[in-house]
Scaffold this active site. Structure first.
Site: not given
Length: 313
Positions: A67-68, A140, A210, A268
């Site tokens: 998603d990044h 993370h 994240d 986010h």
């Protein structure tokens, strides 16, 4: 300088929000934009924005979760179709180079501009006469980084009345004084110290990938004018946030308060929060701890103001 959010969702896109990407526009400072993360469909979001791929100078990837980064190969390919696109540098953790070489190579995508891929493990990763970018590891499930972007101090304002009185005309002489050079005019030696006000402090922006709460956030965000911090859940889901290596709105606000930042922007968000009304509890929880907090809203502009200017409001 201003922030422009292209995606604010965590993990999955929804009909209301796209996955993570934010642009730092610096049109006055360097006539370009920098992109932080590039989730799927980022280039589609750019089509509905004032951003231009041809003015994209640098891309900073926080970590290699899809998603990044899933939007990166398509964006690079589309930029190649624009003739005369200037060189572009992409920074990110280990694995970034292999990801791009494999996806661009296997799809036979041509890159027609100068593309440099820089893998890093934190530290000072970029510096020129106007800006520097530093990175630190976060906490993370995979290697993830936060970035601190520092605009260097600029020369103070010239004392125009004094310069006129001393017979210095506007033009190249003004530039020399601002660059720290002395002048001799009419037999008088004029030094920059005589005619320049105090330096203008540069702005500092911190953009995190994240992360769970970690001590490395504080040096990244210390004294920053703006902190962009993930806020995946409300406080009631703090155990879930910890399990999945994410942060709550409360934890983001606590980090902002500890670091003494000027403004906190939450982003986010979990897809369980469907719209702005459902995101309001995250904002309320954060503002109870750190009042200068905003929600990141896609296609909204967030000017980067010095912290002392924000305090006056």
């Amino acid at each position: 300088m201003e922030l422009y959010f292209l995606g604010t969702n965590a993990g999955l896109p929804t009909t209301q929000r796209n996955v993570t990407s934010v642009a730092l526009r610096m049109l006055e400072e360097r006539r370009s934009s920098w992109l932080f993360d590039c989730g799927e469909a980022t280039q589609h979001q750019i089509l509905h924005s004032p951003l231009k791929l041809s003015r994209l100078e640098k891309i900073f990837i926080t970590h290699m979760h899809g998603d990044h980064v899933f939007g990166l190969p398509g964006l690079l390919s589309s930029r190649s179709s624009q003739e005369g696109s200037p060189p572009l540098t992409v920074y990110g953790p280990q694995g970034l180079k292999q990801f791009l070489e494999v996806t661009l190579g296997s799809t036979q995508s041509r890159v027609t501009f100068g593309l440099e891929i820089v893998e890093h493990a934190g530290g000072l990763i970029f510096e020129d006469e106007r800006f520097k970018v530093e990175a630190r590891a976060l906490e993370h499930r995979i290697e993830s980084y936060g970035y601190r972007i520092t605009e260097k101090d600029r020369p103070g304002s010239l004392n125009l009345e004094l310069l006129q009185e001393w017979g210095v005309r506007p033009g190249p002489e003004y530039g020399k004084l601002k660059n720290g050079e002395s002048l001799e005019v009419g037999g008088r030696l004029i030094t920059p110290e005589q005619v320049l006000g105090p330096p203008k402090r540069g702005r500092v922006v911190t953009i995190l990938g994240d992360t769970r709460p970690t001590p490395n956030i504080d040096p990244l965000a210390h004294g920053a004018d703006v902190l962009v911090h993930e806020s995946t859940f409300t406080d009631e889901f703090s155990d879930l946030a910890y399990t999945y290596y994410h942060s709550t709105a409360v934890q983001a606000a606590e980090a902002a308060k500890k670091a003494g930042v000027g403004e906190l922007i939450l982003t986010h968000f979990s897809s369980r929060y469907k719209d702005l009304e459902q995101l309001q509890p995250l904002l309320d929880e954060a503002k109870a701890i750190f009042v200068h907090t905003q929600l990141a809203i896609e296609h909204h502009v967030y000017p980067i103001r010095l912290a002392h200017e924000q305090e006056k409001e």
